[in-house]
Design a protein around this motif. Structure first.
Motif, short mmCIF file in Angstrom:
data_model
loop_
_atom_site.label_atom_id
_atom_site.label_comp_id
_atom_site.label_asym_id
_atom_site.label_seq_id
_atom_site.Cartn_x
_atom_site.Cartn_y
_atom_site.Cartn_z
N GLY A 127 21.88 -101.87 -0.56
CA GLY A 127 21.48 -101.91 -1.95
C GLY A 127 22.66 -101.97 -2.90
O GLY A 127 23.59 -102.78 -2.74
N SER A 128 22.62 -101.08 -3.89
CA SER A 128 23.68 -101.08 -4.91
C SER A 128 25.03 -100.65 -4.34
O SER A 128 26.06 -100.87 -4.96
CB SER A 128 23.28 -100.15 -6.06
N TRP A 129 25.03 -100.04 -3.14
CA TRP A 129 26.30 -99.64 -2.54
C TRP A 129 27.09 -100.84 -2.04
O TRP A 129 28.29 -100.74 -1.78
CB TRP A 129 26.06 -98.66 -1.38
N LEU A 130 26.44 -101.98 -1.92
CA LEU A 130 27.15 -103.21 -1.51
C LEU A 130 28.13 -103.69 -2.58
O LEU A 130 29.06 -104.44 -2.29
CB LEU A 130 26.14 -104.32 -1.20
N THR A 131 27.91 -103.25 -3.84
CA THR A 131 28.82 -103.69 -4.91
C THR A 131 30.21 -103.09 -4.76
O THR A 131 31.14 -103.50 -5.48
CB THR A 131 28.25 -103.29 -6.28
N THR A 158 33.67 -112.37 4.56
CA THR A 158 32.74 -112.58 5.67
C THR A 158 32.08 -111.27 6.09
O THR A 158 30.87 -111.21 6.33
CB THR A 158 33.50 -113.19 6.86
N LEU A 159 32.89 -110.21 6.17
CA LEU A 159 32.35 -108.91 6.53
C LEU A 159 31.33 -108.43 5.50
O LEU A 159 30.27 -107.90 5.86
CB LEU A 159 33.50 -107.90 6.66
N ALA A 160 31.64 -108.64 4.21
CA ALA A 160 30.70 -108.26 3.16
C ALA A 160 29.40 -109.05 3.28
O ALA A 160 28.30 -108.51 3.10
CB ALA A 160 31.33 -108.47 1.79
N GLY A 161 29.51 -110.35 3.60
CA GLY A 161 28.32 -111.17 3.74
C GLY A 161 27.47 -110.75 4.93
O GLY A 161 26.22 -110.72 4.85
N VAL A 162 28.11 -110.42 6.04
CA VAL A 162 27.37 -110.01 7.23
C VAL A 162 26.63 -108.70 6.98
O VAL A 162 25.43 -108.57 7.28
CB VAL A 162 28.33 -109.88 8.43
N ILE A 163 27.34 -107.70 6.43
CA ILE A 163 26.70 -106.40 6.18
C ILE A 163 25.61 -106.54 5.12
O ILE A 163 24.52 -105.97 5.25
CB ILE A 163 27.75 -105.37 5.74
N GLY A 171 19.45 -112.49 0.06
CA GLY A 171 19.65 -112.19 -1.36
C GLY A 171 21.00 -111.54 -1.64
O GLY A 171 21.44 -111.51 -2.79
N ALA A 172 21.66 -111.02 -0.58
CA ALA A 172 22.95 -110.36 -0.78
C ALA A 172 24.13 -111.29 -0.50
O ALA A 172 25.27 -110.83 -0.40
CB ALA A 172 23.04 -109.13 0.12
N TYR A 177 30.52 -113.91 -1.95
CA TYR A 177 31.22 -114.75 -2.92
C TYR A 177 31.98 -113.90 -3.94
O TYR A 177 33.13 -114.19 -4.27
CB TYR A 177 30.21 -115.65 -3.63
N GLY A 178 31.34 -112.84 -4.44
CA GLY A 178 31.99 -111.97 -5.41
C GLY A 178 33.21 -111.27 -4.83
O GLY A 178 34.22 -111.09 -5.52
N THR A 179 33.15 -110.91 -3.55
CA THR A 179 34.28 -110.25 -2.90
C THR A 179 35.48 -111.20 -2.79
O THR A 179 36.62 -110.84 -3.11
CB THR A 179 33.88 -109.74 -1.52
N PHE A 180 35.20 -112.44 -2.32
CA PHE A 180 36.29 -113.41 -2.17
C PHE A 180 36.90 -113.73 -3.53
O PHE A 180 38.13 -113.83 -3.68
CB PHE A 180 35.75 -114.68 -1.52
#
Length: 407
Positions: A127-131, A158-163, A171-172, A177-180
């Motif tokens: 959820g919001s913890w992904l930010t 890539t790690l952020a996208g997988v998790i 939807g996440a 993209y935001g991380t890169f």
């Protein structure tokens, strides 16, 4: 930029530096323009620092809100994780703006701990913890430089996208993209800011170097000009005193020469101040012959070889002026020979006297300054006892390619 404008800028720099030193000695505050030039007042906005990246912590407000509303399981663990994340993030971004601290092992270990904590919180709560991944990207972009930045940014995204995909589905995907984007844009902006600071520091160093060079040129010119001129005036005055009782007309001629020398000295000093002065070998040879004759020293001047370019003639003119002054002041000689010889490769100037064999060859003297001038032009200057007695000065300069082109 014209020479007149350069001179004006240099004089302004000298004046500003003098005012700054006076303010420092008095314990006061430097004028605003000087403080601005010295970097004590930013020209427009200050350089980026750790506070620049603090507002981005608001991205974690969603996780904090869920924690307060009791929507997060294991709230104590989540709260401790949130506090640890914010603490590590603040520590990393503030250390990132100091070059030594940024590359220190403690900073890299803190960034690694921040990455592990981000992965754990995102994988555990979603959820919001992904930010927190884009925030990790900001910290990474602030610390990492060089070729490893791209692979690290790509791997982190890539790690952020997988998790994010495992926890929230497609939807996440924007988290990746935001991380890169956070990694690369932050690194680019901060690298640009560092480059601007380095260029500004280099510009200030070049300005200081230019001022020091101009001071050195000015001090050398004044030494050579005043030393010679005052020696001529002293010799002429002594001749006037000797001639006045028995030959008034000859004494008046010497007085007229003193007036002429004084006027010429004023002109040369003005030219030296503005940087326009260029010596002439022929003129200096005539002046040296006149000075030596007035001092009762037999002057022998010989010149041969091809014509010299203005720069070489000016340098050798300085040598003639300084050496003739030293002969009159120090040697006690009765004869002085000045010889200029030139070949297709080099031009040599030799000045020899039959005096006591003492010359001005101590460090910091006029001959030392002339040695540095000739070395800059690819030449050399040596001085020491003559082959039989007295003192000898030898100056050599290379002939440039343009000098070999016939007129």
């Amino acid at each position: 930029m014209s020479l007149k404008h350069q001179t004006t800028c240099r004089m302004r720099e000298w004046r500003d530096e003098r005012r700054a030193r006076e303010a420092d000695r008095a314990g006061g505050t430097r004028p605003r323009r000087i403080r601005k030039k010295a970097g004590q007042i930013p020209e427009e906005i200050g350089p980026p620092n750790g506070f620049t990246l603090l507002p981005w912590l608001l991205m974690g407000m969603g996780a904090f809100s869920h924690l307060l509303q009791g929507k997060t399981s294991n709230p104590w663990i989540a709260g401790a994780g949130l506090l640890a994340f914010n603490s590590l993030y603040i520590a990393v971004v503030f250390r990132a703006f100091d070059k030594k601290l940024r590359t220190a092992p403690a900073t890299l270990w803190s960034l690694g701990a921040l990455a592990a904590l981000t992965i754990a919180l995102a994988a555990g709560y979603g959820g919001s913890w992904l930010t927190f991944f884009p925030l990790l990207g900001l910290a990474t972009g602030a610390v990492v430089r060089g070729r490893v930045l791209g692979p690290i940014g790509l791997g982190l995204s890539t790690l952020a996208g997988v998790i994010g995909g495992l926890k929230e589905g497609w939807g996440a995907a924007n988290i990746a993209y935001g991380t890169f984007l956070s990694v690369m844009v932050t690194a680019a902006i901060l690298s640009l800011a560092e480059t601007v600071r380095e260029l500004r520091a280099a510009r200030e160093e070049l300005a200081r170097s230019a001022v020091e060079k101009e001071r050195l040129r000015f001090s050398r010119d004044l030494h050579d000009l005043l030393g010679h001129t005052l020696s001529v005036i002293v010799v002429k005055a002594e001749a006037t005193r000797r001639l006045a009782p028995r030959d008034l007309d000859a004494a008046l001629g010497q007085v007229a020469d003193i007036e002429s020398v004084g006027r010429q000295a004023l002109t040369e000093i003005r030219e030296a101040v503005t940087g326009y002065r260029e010596g002439s070998l022929a003129t200096e040879l005539d002046r040296a012959r006149d000075l030596l004759d007035a001092a009762g020293i037999e002057a022998v001047v010989r010149q041969s070889g091809p014509p010299l370019d203005p720069q070489s003639a000016a340098l050798l003119g300085w040598v003639v002026r300084e050496s003739a002054t030293n002969v009159v002041r120090h040697s006690g000689a009765g004869r002085c020979e000045i010889e200029v010889t030139g070949t297709a490769e080099r031009t040599r100037l030799t000045i020899t006297d039959d005096g006591r064999g003492t010359g001005e060859d101590t460090p910091g003297s006029g001959l030392t300054g002339l040695t540095e001038r000739l070395a800059t032009a690819g030449g050399s200057l040596t001085s020491g006892p003559g082959p039989r007695a007295g003192f000898r000065v030898t100056a050599e300069l290379p002939v440039t390619e343009t000098d070999r082109i016939p007129a």
